[in-house]
Design a protein around this motif. Structure first.
Motif, PDB file in Angstrom:
ATOM      1  N   GLU A 119      40.829  53.877  47.963  1.00  0.00           N
ATOM      2  CA  GLU A 119      40.636  55.330  48.047  1.00  0.00           C
ATOM      3  C   GLU A 119      41.193  56.027  46.808  1.00  0.00           C
ATOM      4  O   GLU A 119      40.588  56.988  46.303  1.00  0.00           O
ATOM      5  N   ALA A 120      42.296  55.513  46.278  1.00  0.00           N
ATOM      6  CA  ALA A 120      42.865  56.103  45.061  1.00  0.00           C
ATOM      7  C   ALA A 120      41.939  55.892  43.869  1.00  0.00           C
ATOM      8  O   ALA A 120      41.756  56.792  43.039  1.00  0.00           O
ATOM      9  N   ILE A 121      41.350  54.709  43.782  1.00  0.00           N
ATOM     10  CA  ILE A 121      40.394  54.439  42.692  1.00  0.00           C
ATOM     11  C   ILE A 121      39.192  55.371  42.830  1.00  0.00           C
ATOM     12  O   ILE A 121      38.761  55.997  41.854  1.00  0.00           O
ATOM     13  N   LYS A 122      38.705  55.483  44.035  1.00  0.00           N
ATOM     14  CA  LYS A 122      37.550  56.367  44.305  1.00  0.00           C
ATOM     15  C   LYS A 122      37.861  57.804  43.889  1.00  0.00           C
ATOM     16  O   LYS A 122      37.030  58.502  43.291  1.00  0.00           O
ATOM     17  N   ASP A 123      39.072  58.267  44.200  1.00  0.00           N
ATOM     18  CA  ASP A 123      39.450  59.655  43.895  1.00  0.00           C
ATOM     19  C   ASP A 123      39.672  59.876  42.402  1.00  0.00           C
ATOM     20  O   ASP A 123      39.545  60.998  41.917  1.00  0.00           O
ATOM     21  N   THR A 124      40.010  58.799  41.688  1.00  0.00           N
ATOM     22  CA  THR A 124      40.425  58.938  40.289  1.00  0.00           C
ATOM     23  C   THR A 124      39.253  58.965  39.323  1.00  0.00           C
ATOM     24  O   THR A 124      39.276  59.683  38.332  1.00  0.00           O
ATOM     25  N   VAL A 125      38.240  58.136  39.590  1.00  0.00           N
ATOM     26  CA  VAL A 125      37.142  58.025  38.623  1.00  0.00           C
ATOM     27  C   VAL A 125      35.859  58.623  39.188  1.00  0.00           C
ATOM     28  O   VAL A 125      35.679  58.708  40.408  1.00  0.00           O
ATOM     29  N   SER A 126      35.001  59.032  38.264  1.00  0.00           N
ATOM     30  CA  SER A 126      33.716  59.568  38.716  1.00  0.00           C
ATOM     31  C   SER A 126      32.588  58.561  38.538  1.00  0.00           C
ATOM     32  O   SER A 126      31.461  58.808  38.966  1.00  0.00           O
ATOM     33  N   CYS A 127      32.891  57.438  37.869  1.00  0.00           N
ATOM     34  CA  CYS A 127      31.845  56.417  37.741  1.00  0.00           C
ATOM     35  C   CYS A 127      31.614  55.756  39.103  1.00  0.00           C
ATOM     36  O   CYS A 127      32.397  55.945  40.031  1.00  0.00           O
ATOM     37  N   LYS A 128      30.527  54.966  39.184  1.00  0.00           N
ATOM     38  CA  LYS A 128      30.196  54.333  40.461  1.00  0.00           C
ATOM     39  C   LYS A 128      31.140  53.149  40.721  1.00  0.00           C
ATOM     40  O   LYS A 128      31.644  52.533  39.780  1.00  0.00           O
ATOM     41  N   LEU A 129      31.302  52.825  41.982  1.00  0.00           N
ATOM     42  CA  LEU A 129      32.090  51.650  42.364  1.00  0.00           C
ATOM     43  C   LEU A 129      31.185  50.675  43.115  1.00  0.00           C
ATOM     44  O   LEU A 129      30.242  51.085  43.803  1.00  0.00           O
ATOM     45  N   LYS A 130      31.500  49.416  42.950  1.00  0.00           N
ATOM     46  CA  LYS A 130      30.761  48.372  43.647  1.00  0.00           C
ATOM     47  C   LYS A 130      31.798  47.431  44.249  1.00  0.00           C
ATOM     48  O   LYS A 130      32.831  47.170  43.620  1.00  0.00           O
ATOM     49  N   LEU A 131      31.526  46.927  45.441  1.00  0.00           N
ATOM     50  CA  LEU A 131      32.457  45.989  46.077  1.00  0.00           C
ATOM     51  C   LEU A 131      31.776  44.639  46.266  1.00  0.00           C
ATOM     52  O   LEU A 131      30.645  44.569  46.758  1.00  0.00           O
ATOM     53  N   LEU A 132      32.484  43.593  45.862  1.00  0.00           N
ATOM     54  CA  LEU A 132      32.003  42.222  46.037  1.00  0.00           C
ATOM     55  C   LEU A 132      32.458  41.747  47.415  1.00  0.00           C
ATOM     56  O   LEU A 132      33.661  41.695  47.689  1.00  0.00           O
ATOM     57  N   VAL A 133      31.505  41.425  48.272  1.00  0.00           N
ATOM     58  CA  VAL A 133      31.839  41.260  49.688  1.00  0.00           C
ATOM     59  C   VAL A 133      32.247  39.841  50.093  1.00  0.00           C
ATOM     60  O   VAL A 133      32.981  39.671  51.063  1.00  0.00           O
ATOM     61  N   ASN A 134      31.757  38.841  49.389  1.00  0.00           N
ATOM     62  CA  ASN A 134      31.882  37.480  49.939  1.00  0.00           C
ATOM     63  C   ASN A 134      32.397  36.456  48.945  1.00  0.00           C
ATOM     64  O   ASN A 134      32.133  35.271  49.102  1.00  0.00           O
ATOM     65  N   GLU A 135      33.117  36.901  47.932  1.00  0.00           N
ATOM     66  CA  GLU A 135      33.628  35.949  46.938  1.00  0.00           C
ATOM     67  C   GLU A 135      34.546  34.920  47.616  1.00  0.00           C
ATOM     68  O   GLU A 135      34.463  33.729  47.349  1.00  0.00           O
ATOM     69  N   ALA A 136      35.443  35.430  48.467  1.00  0.00           N
ATOM     70  CA  ALA A 136      36.302  34.559  49.304  1.00  0.00           C
ATOM     71  C   ALA A 136      37.295  33.731  48.515  1.00  0.00           C
ATOM     72  O   ALA A 136      37.689  32.640  48.937  1.00  0.00           O
ATOM     73  N   CYS A 137      37.712  34.224  47.373  1.00  0.00           N
ATOM     74  CA  CYS A 137      38.819  33.564  46.682  1.00  0.00           C
ATOM     75  C   CYS A 137      40.107  33.783  47.480  1.00  0.00           C
ATOM     76  O   CYS A 137      40.174  34.677  48.322  1.00  0.00           O
ATOM     77  N   LEU A 138      41.106  32.966  47.202  1.00  0.00           N
ATOM     78  CA  LEU A 138      42.398  33.122  47.871  1.00  0.00           C
ATOM     79  C   LEU A 138      42.963  34.519  47.600  1.00  0.00           C
ATOM     80  O   LEU A 138      42.844  35.025  46.469  1.00  0.00           O
ATOM     81  N   TYR A 139      43.585  35.096  48.619  1.00  0.00           N
ATOM     82  CA  TYR A 139      44.271  36.362  48.394  1.00  0.00           C
ATOM     83  C   TYR A 139      45.465  36.116  47.473  1.00  0.00           C
ATOM     84  O   TYR A 139      46.253  35.204  47.715  1.00  0.00           O
ATOM     85  N   GLN A 140      45.574  36.905  46.423  1.00  0.00           N
ATOM     86  CA  GLN A 140      46.641  36.752  45.419  1.00  0.00           C
ATOM     87  C   GLN A 140      46.615  35.343  44.819  1.00  0.00           C
ATOM     88  O   GLN A 140      47.665  34.700  44.642  1.00  0.00           O
ATOM     89  N   CYS A 141      45.436  34.868  44.519  1.00  0.00           N
ATOM     90  CA  CYS A 141      45.271  33.500  44.016  1.00  0.00           C
ATOM     91  C   CYS A 141      46.040  33.282  42.712  1.00  0.00           C
ATOM     92  O   CYS A 141      45.854  34.035  41.753  1.00  0.00           O
ATOM     93  N   PRO A 142      46.872  32.248  42.689  1.00  0.00           N
ATOM     94  CA  PRO A 142      47.640  31.990  41.460  1.00  0.00           C
ATOM     95  C   PRO A 142      46.790  31.382  40.342  1.00  0.00           C
ATOM     96  O   PRO A 142      47.230  31.321  39.200  1.00  0.00           O
TER      97      PRO A 142
ATOM     98  N   ILE B 193      32.134  50.222  38.129  1.00  0.00           N
ATOM     99  CA  ILE B 193      33.237  49.250  38.156  1.00  0.00           C
ATOM    100  C   ILE B 193      33.108  48.428  39.438  1.00  0.00           C
ATOM    101  O   ILE B 193      33.001  48.997  40.534  1.00  0.00           O
ATOM    102  N   VAL B 194      33.094  47.107  39.269  1.00  0.00           N
ATOM    103  CA  VAL B 194      33.161  46.242  40.446  1.00  0.00           C
ATOM    104  C   VAL B 194      34.646  45.971  40.679  1.00  0.00           C
ATOM    105  O   VAL B 194      35.297  45.306  39.873  1.00  0.00           O
ATOM    106  N   VAL B 195      35.149  46.528  41.741  1.00  0.00           N
ATOM    107  CA  VAL B 195      36.592  46.487  41.995  1.00  0.00           C
ATOM    108  C   VAL B 195      37.029  45.045  42.289  1.00  0.00           C
ATOM    109  O   VAL B 195      36.284  44.280  42.925  1.00  0.00           O
ATOM    110  N   ASP B 196      38.213  44.705  41.820  1.00  0.00           N
ATOM    111  CA  ASP B 196      38.756  43.375  42.096  1.00  0.00           C
ATOM    112  C   ASP B 196      38.817  43.165  43.615  1.00  0.00           C
ATOM    113  O   ASP B 196      39.461  43.955  44.326  1.00  0.00           O
ATOM    114  N   PRO B 197      38.167  42.128  44.120  1.00  0.00           N
ATOM    115  CA  PRO B 197      38.187  41.907  45.579  1.00  0.00           C
ATOM    116  C   PRO B 197      39.593  41.737  46.151  1.00  0.00           C
ATOM    117  O   PRO B 197      39.777  41.865  47.362  1.00  0.00           O
TER     118      PRO B 197
END
Lengths: 344, 128
Positions: A160-183, A146-150
């Motif tokens: 951390e809750a997502i990490k603790d809940t699932v056993s599948c792998k997680l991926k983080l998108l580092v530089n998308e840079a969309c607005l925080y809480q973009c409408p 799962i690529v977590v929503d940035p």
């Protein structure tokens, strides 16, 4: 650390990319929009034979190949008999080619891929997985990664809750840079999905969402700081969540991509943070943000409760570190943000 | 000075003027000279961060800056307008255009500042 790196889609680009760095674990690129679209703009639409050639080449260099088919809206076409058959045929071809993983956004495609194919199933950021509950649903559908929503990149409790809940792998998108809480997030990606999908393609006047997105930052530059990117130096703070990071930027030149790869592989960047950010590349000639002056900011974001009007940390930080460029070419100057003003 | 140098200079100057006027780092992302098959020509300046209320409040000043820009590029400032994203406050570009006879008739028939939802006219010199 595993870095997933954008590839613009043609063979020469892949050769240049893989020659430029030994730190690439996998490359990802869009497929053909004739079957499933993608939630971003694309520079190319590789056909199956081109995908096969590039996959073979990537594998020969020890690099994995991921195809991104993350349309956030297919207008229901995938649920029609013809749509299902076309997508099933395309998945089958990709499977035969030896694609390592497929990124999709639609839950139906997650289940379809998991049930019938050997390829790893990656849940796109455009599935907006931002809670352990959503992550659990997607894992049950068959997600390998799962690529977590940035949007929650700076919500460590949720990560951390997502990490603790699932056993599948997680991926983080580092530089998308969309607005925080973009409408505009859902509407914009739906628009892209139709513009970069099987058709009929909308004949639009302008990308309203993008204009608005840039306008908001120009009027209120603190939005650039609030945007949930992860600096190269701050990757270490995320390693208890995952060792897998995705760099965004399918529409950039290879040298831009390689600059990002080097920065994130070395976990350090001494230049303008704007050089690294994907979605607001058009503002890199407007704003100068010395990346190293943001050292330590992560400590605030780790404990931040995101009640901005009470806190004001990002606003103060923006006023302190952001400069605007004035002039052009060799006659360019950096002016502190404060002297331009802030009407917000 | 070459045409590209003229354009570079004009872009920077206009951007600086707008920033100083509005107190916001308005960004002129691209300035293009254009020539159309119909016979129209001029410059179009793609903007980011400029909005309709800026134009309405500071129109007199912005009109002067755009007139100066056009004049500095040897473009007759007879038709100066902004292109909006229809239905929004976002300005996509500001333009100085020397109209061909056919396009002049199209715009000449209209009246008011917004003959179309995507056009905001700052200056339109009627021909005799």
């Amino acid at each position: 650390m595993k870095l997933y790196v954008p590839h613009i889609g043609h063979f020469e680009g892949l050769e240049e990319l893989l020659a430029g760095s030994d730190n690439i674990y996998a490359v990802y690129m869009a497929g053909s929009p004739e079957y499933v679209g993608t939630g971003r703009t694309n520079l190319s639409t590789p056909k199956l034979d081109e995908i096969a050639q590039q996959t073979e080449y990537a594998h020969s260099k020890g690099v994995k190949m991921e195809i991104v088919l993350n349309s956030s809206c297919m207008g229901g076409q995938h649920l029609t008999p013809e749509g299902y058959r076309a997508i099933d045929w395309y998945f089958d071809k990709l499977n035969s080619i030896g694609i390592d993983s497929i990124t999709v956004a639609d839950p139906y495609l997650v289940e379809m891929l998991a049930k019938d194919y050997d390829m790893d199933v990656v849940v796109s950021v455009l599935s907006f997985v931002d809670t352990p509950q959503k992550a659990e649903f997607y894992e049950q559908l068959g997600a390998t990664t799962i690529v977590v929503d940035p949007a929650v990149n700076r919500h460590f409790d949720k990560l951390e809750a997502i990490k603790d809940t699932v056993s599948c792998k997680l991926k983080l998108l580092v530089n998308e840079a969309c607005l925080y809480q973009c409408p505009f997030r859902y509407a914009h990606f739906n628009f892209f999905s139709h513009a970069n999908g099987p058709g009929p393609k909308p004949n639009v006047l302008d990308d309203y969402y993008y204009y608005k997105c840039l306008s908001l930052r120009i009027k209120d530059p603190q939005q650039i700081i609030k945007s949930p990117w992860i600096r190269p130096e701050d990757l270490k703070e995320y390693k208890h969540i995952t060792d897998t990071f995705k760099i965004g930027g399918r529409t950039h030149f290879v040298n831009w991509i390689l600059n990002n790869v080097e920065a994130y592989a070395n976990e350090r960047y001494d230049g303008n943070l704007m050089d690294l950010l994907d979605s607001i590349k058009d503002l890199k000639d407007t704003f100068y943000i010395p990346n190293r002056e943001l050292d330590g900011a992560i400590e605030q974001w780790k404990k931040c409760d995101k009640v901005c009007h009470k806190c004001g940390y990002c606003k103060r930080l923006a006023e302190k570190v952001i400069h605007t460029y004035s002039g052009s070419g060799e006659d360019i100057r950096k002016i502190p943000l404060g002297s331009i003003g802030d009407r917000i | 000075m070459s045409m590209t140098q003229e354009l570079l200079k004009a872009r920077t100057s206009l951007e600086n003027n707008l920033r100083e006027l509005l107190g916001v780092p308005v960004f002129l992302i691209e300035m293009d000279a254009f020539a159309l098959p119909c016979g129209c020509g001029g410059v179009t300046i793609n903007t980011r961060g400029l909005q309709l209320d800026d134009l309405e409040v500071f129109e007199e000043h912005i009109l002067k800056y755009l007139t100066d820009t056009a004049t500095s590029l040897d473009i007759e400032p007879s038709f100066l307008f902004a292109r909006l994203i229809p239905g929004t406050a976002e300005i996509a570009s500001i333009n100085a255009r020397v109209l061909c006879n056919s396009c002049y008739m199209d715009f000449g028939r209209g009246s008011g500042k917004q003959p179309r939802p995507d056009i905001y006219i700052m200056r339109f010199d009627r021909r005799k």
